[in-house]
Structure formats: C-alpha cells, structure tokens
Write a protein that holds these residues in place. Structure first.
Motif, PDB file in Angstrom:
ATOM      1  N   GLU A  45       0.869  -1.182   0.000  1.00 51.45           N
ATOM      2  CA  GLU A  45       0.000   0.000   0.000  1.00 51.45           C
ATOM      3  C   GLU A  45       0.900   1.224   0.000  1.00 51.45           C
ATOM      4  N   VAL A  46       0.516   2.233  -0.782  1.00 47.26           N
ATOM      5  CA  VAL A  46       1.197   3.521  -0.774  1.00 47.26           C
ATOM      6  C   VAL A  46       0.215   4.516  -0.171  1.00 47.26           C
ATOM      7  N   TYR A  47       0.684   5.339   0.747  1.00 47.81           N
ATOM      8  CA  TYR A  47      -0.193   6.378   1.286  1.00 47.81           C
ATOM      9  C   TYR A  47       0.610   7.650   1.504  1.00 47.81           C
ATOM     10  N   PHE A  48      -0.096   8.762   1.516  1.00 52.01           N
ATOM     11  CA  PHE A  48       0.571  10.047   1.710  1.00 52.01           C
ATOM     12  C   PHE A  48      -0.447  11.083   2.167  1.00 52.01           C
ATOM     13  N   GLY A  49       0.043  11.990   3.009  1.00 51.45           N
ATOM     14  CA  GLY A  49      -0.795  13.052   3.559  1.00 51.45           C
ATOM     15  C   GLY A  49      -1.283  14.006   2.485  1.00 51.45           C
ATOM     16  N   THR A  50      -2.473  14.549   2.713  1.00 54.02           N
ATOM     17  CA  THR A  50      -3.077  15.458   1.745  1.00 54.02           C
ATOM     18  C   THR A  50      -3.336  16.851   2.317  1.00 54.02           C
ATOM     19  N   GLU A  57     -16.994   8.445   5.926  1.00 48.49           N
ATOM     20  CA  GLU A  57     -18.307   8.328   5.291  1.00 48.49           C
ATOM     21  C   GLU A  57     -18.981   7.016   5.707  1.00 48.49           C
ATOM     22  N   THR A  58     -20.302   6.950   5.544  1.00 50.81           N
ATOM     23  CA  THR A  58     -21.067   5.796   6.032  1.00 50.81           C
ATOM     24  C   THR A  58     -20.683   4.506   5.316  1.00 50.81           C
ATOM     25  N   ASP A  59     -20.188   4.607   4.072  1.00 53.60           N
ATOM     26  CA  ASP A  59     -19.826   3.393   3.330  1.00 53.60           C
ATOM     27  C   ASP A  59     -18.320   3.107   3.368  1.00 53.60           C
ATOM     28  N   ALA A  60     -17.613   3.679   4.354  1.00 53.40           N
ATOM     29  CA  ALA A  60     -16.173   3.434   4.491  1.00 53.40           C
ATOM     30  C   ALA A  60     -15.925   1.937   4.671  1.00 53.40           C
ATOM     31  N   ARG A  61     -14.814   1.453   4.083  1.00 50.56           N
ATOM     32  CA  ARG A  61     -14.510   0.022   4.133  1.00 50.56           C
ATOM     33  C   ARG A  61     -13.057  -0.193   4.516  1.00 50.56           C
ATOM     34  N   GLN A  62     -12.809  -1.337   5.162  1.00 46.27           N
ATOM     35  CA  GLN A  62     -11.433  -1.674   5.550  1.00 46.27           C
ATOM     36  C   GLN A  62     -10.796  -2.649   4.572  1.00 46.27           C
ATOM     37  N   VAL A  63     -11.589  -3.496   3.935  1.00 48.07           N
ATOM     38  CA  VAL A  63     -11.064  -4.443   2.949  1.00 48.07           C
ATOM     39  C   VAL A  63     -11.577  -4.021   1.577  1.00 48.07           C
ATOM     40  N   PRO A  84      -1.474  -7.174  -0.436  1.00 48.18           N
ATOM     41  CA  PRO A  84      -1.621  -7.358   1.008  1.00 48.18           C
ATOM     42  C   PRO A  84      -0.842  -6.343   1.836  1.00 48.18           C
ATOM     43  N   THR A  85      -1.399  -5.978   2.981  1.00 50.55           N
ATOM     44  CA  THR A  85      -0.730  -5.130   3.968  1.00 50.55           C
ATOM     45  C   THR A  85      -0.352  -6.027   5.157  1.00 50.55           C
ATOM     46  N   PRO A  86       0.391  -5.489   6.125  1.00 54.78           N
ATOM     47  CA  PRO A  86       0.799  -6.328   7.269  1.00 54.78           C
ATOM     48  C   PRO A  86      -0.365  -6.957   8.037  1.00 54.78           C
ATOM     49  N   ILE A  87      -1.577  -6.410   7.950  1.00 49.84           N
ATOM     50  CA  ILE A  87      -2.701  -6.985   8.693  1.00 49.84           C
ATOM     51  C   ILE A  87      -3.681  -7.739   7.793  1.00 49.84           C
ATOM     52  N   SER A  88      -3.326  -7.914   6.511  1.00 54.13           N
ATOM     53  CA  SER A  88      -4.208  -8.651   5.596  1.00 54.13           C
ATOM     54  C   SER A  88      -4.328 -10.112   6.014  1.00 54.13           C
ATOM     55  N   GLN A  89      -5.469 -10.687   5.674  1.00 51.87           N
ATOM     56  CA  GLN A  89      -5.644 -12.128   5.811  1.00 51.87           C
ATOM     57  C   GLN A  89      -5.586 -12.687   4.395  1.00 51.87           C
ATOM     58  N   GLY A  90      -4.540 -13.460   4.099  1.00 52.30           N
ATOM     59  CA  GLY A  90      -4.373 -13.957   2.740  1.00 52.30           C
ATOM     60  C   GLY A  90      -3.972 -12.842   1.800  1.00 52.30           C
ATOM     61  N   GLU A  92      -5.916 -10.414   0.531  1.00 51.30           N
ATOM     62  CA  GLU A  92      -6.781  -9.227   0.537  1.00 51.30           C
ATOM     63  C   GLU A  92      -5.984  -7.943   0.777  1.00 51.30           C
ATOM     64  N   CYS A  93      -6.569  -6.819   0.380  1.00 51.79           N
ATOM     65  CA  CYS A  93      -6.041  -5.494   0.717  1.00 51.79           C
ATOM     66  C   CYS A  93      -6.804  -5.020   1.956  1.00 51.79           C
ATOM     67  N   ARG A  94      -6.182  -5.122   3.116  1.00 50.09           N
ATOM     68  CA  ARG A  94      -6.827  -4.686   4.362  1.00 50.09           C
ATOM     69  C   ARG A  94      -6.141  -3.412   4.829  1.00 50.09           C
ATOM     70  N   LEU A  95      -6.909  -2.348   4.902  1.00 52.05           N
ATOM     71  CA  LEU A  95      -6.403  -1.041   5.311  1.00 52.05           C
ATOM     72  C   LEU A  95      -6.287  -0.972   6.832  1.00 52.05           C
ATOM     73  N   ALA A  96      -5.545   0.018   7.324  1.00 55.01           N
ATOM     74  CA  ALA A  96      -5.305   0.150   8.759  1.00 55.01           C
ATOM     75  C   ALA A  96      -6.606   0.335   9.538  1.00 55.01           C
ATOM     76  N   SER A  97      -7.554   1.020   8.935  1.00 46.47           N
ATOM     77  CA  SER A  97      -8.871   1.238   9.535  1.00 46.47           C
ATOM     78  C   SER A  97      -9.820   1.538   8.380  1.00 46.47           C
TER      79      SER A  97
END
Length: 128
Positions: A45-50, A57-63, A84-90, A92-97
């Motif tokens: 995953e690549v992330y950066f501050g904006t 939002e109500t439809d926010a998702r972690q996977v 995959p990220t360090p907390i992924s299961q298999g 999947e792309c699992r975000l920090a939150s």
C-alpha cells in the motif's frame, strides 16, 4: 450527470491516473489539488498526507480490491492499496482502519510497487 473526476498521481519512477466518484471526500480533495506530498509504504500500500481533513463516510470500508483509491480519515491521507498489507488475511487489501472509497486506479495498480517510501508524490487534476 457530472463528468467523473480524474486525477494523475506522479512519483519519480512513474505515474498513473485514477477515476474518482462524486463523494464529499472527493470534492474536498479536488479543492486541495494540486498537492505535493511524501510517499509512505505499508506492505503493498502507498499512502501520503493530503492536508485535507474529512469525516469517515457511512460506506467506508477496511477491505477493498487492489487499485481502489481510498482516503484514510485517521491520517488525512490518500491510501492506494495494490496488494496485502501487514494486517491482511491472505491476499486481501486490508487497510489500517475503515477508509472512504473514492474510486479506482486506471490500468495496472501494480505500478505502485515502484513507489519508495520518502519519494515525492504529486497529485493533480486531469483535464477532461
């Protein structure tokens, strides 16, 4: 109907474009563009501050699917998972939150593998 918003994300080794849906977070992000930030990586995953601060939002998702453009509200950051990220299961792309889902990367999200932590990243609107 509004034209989808397209952005270009550039870093020293490459660039890609993404098509974003019309969401409150996308609107807030568009107001802040162009922006330059510093890339961070977390697994595939690549992330950066904006500098943009929005609510979850109500439809926010972690996977999410690889190549989904998400906004990490806890870090005011765009988060671009491509594997995959360090907390992924298999595989999947699992975000920090749970993150706000903004849209999809156009083309192959594996290009993000060429981003290195500390790289300068530029995000700008693509003219329709």
């Amino acid at each position: 109907m509004q034209t989808p918003l397209r952005i270009r994300i550039s870093w020293p080794a490459g660039h890609l474009t993404a098509t974003l849906d019309d969401t409150p977070t996308t609107q807030a992000l568009a107001q802040a563009l162009p922006l330059v930030s510093t890339a961070r990586t977390w697994g595939e995953e690549v992330y950066f501050g904006t500098g943009v601060s929005v609510s979850r939002e109500t439809d926010a998702r972690q996977v999410v699917e690889p190549g989904t453009v998400t906004f990490w509200t806890d870090g005011d950051a765009l988060a671009l998972p491509y594997g995959p990220t360090p907390i992924s299961q298999g595989e999947e792309c699992r975000l920090a939150s749970p993150c706000n889902v903004l849209g999809r990367i156009d083309g192959d999200p594996d290009l993000l593998a060429t981003v290195r932590g500390g790289d300068p990243v530029r995000v700008e609107l693509v003219d329709a």
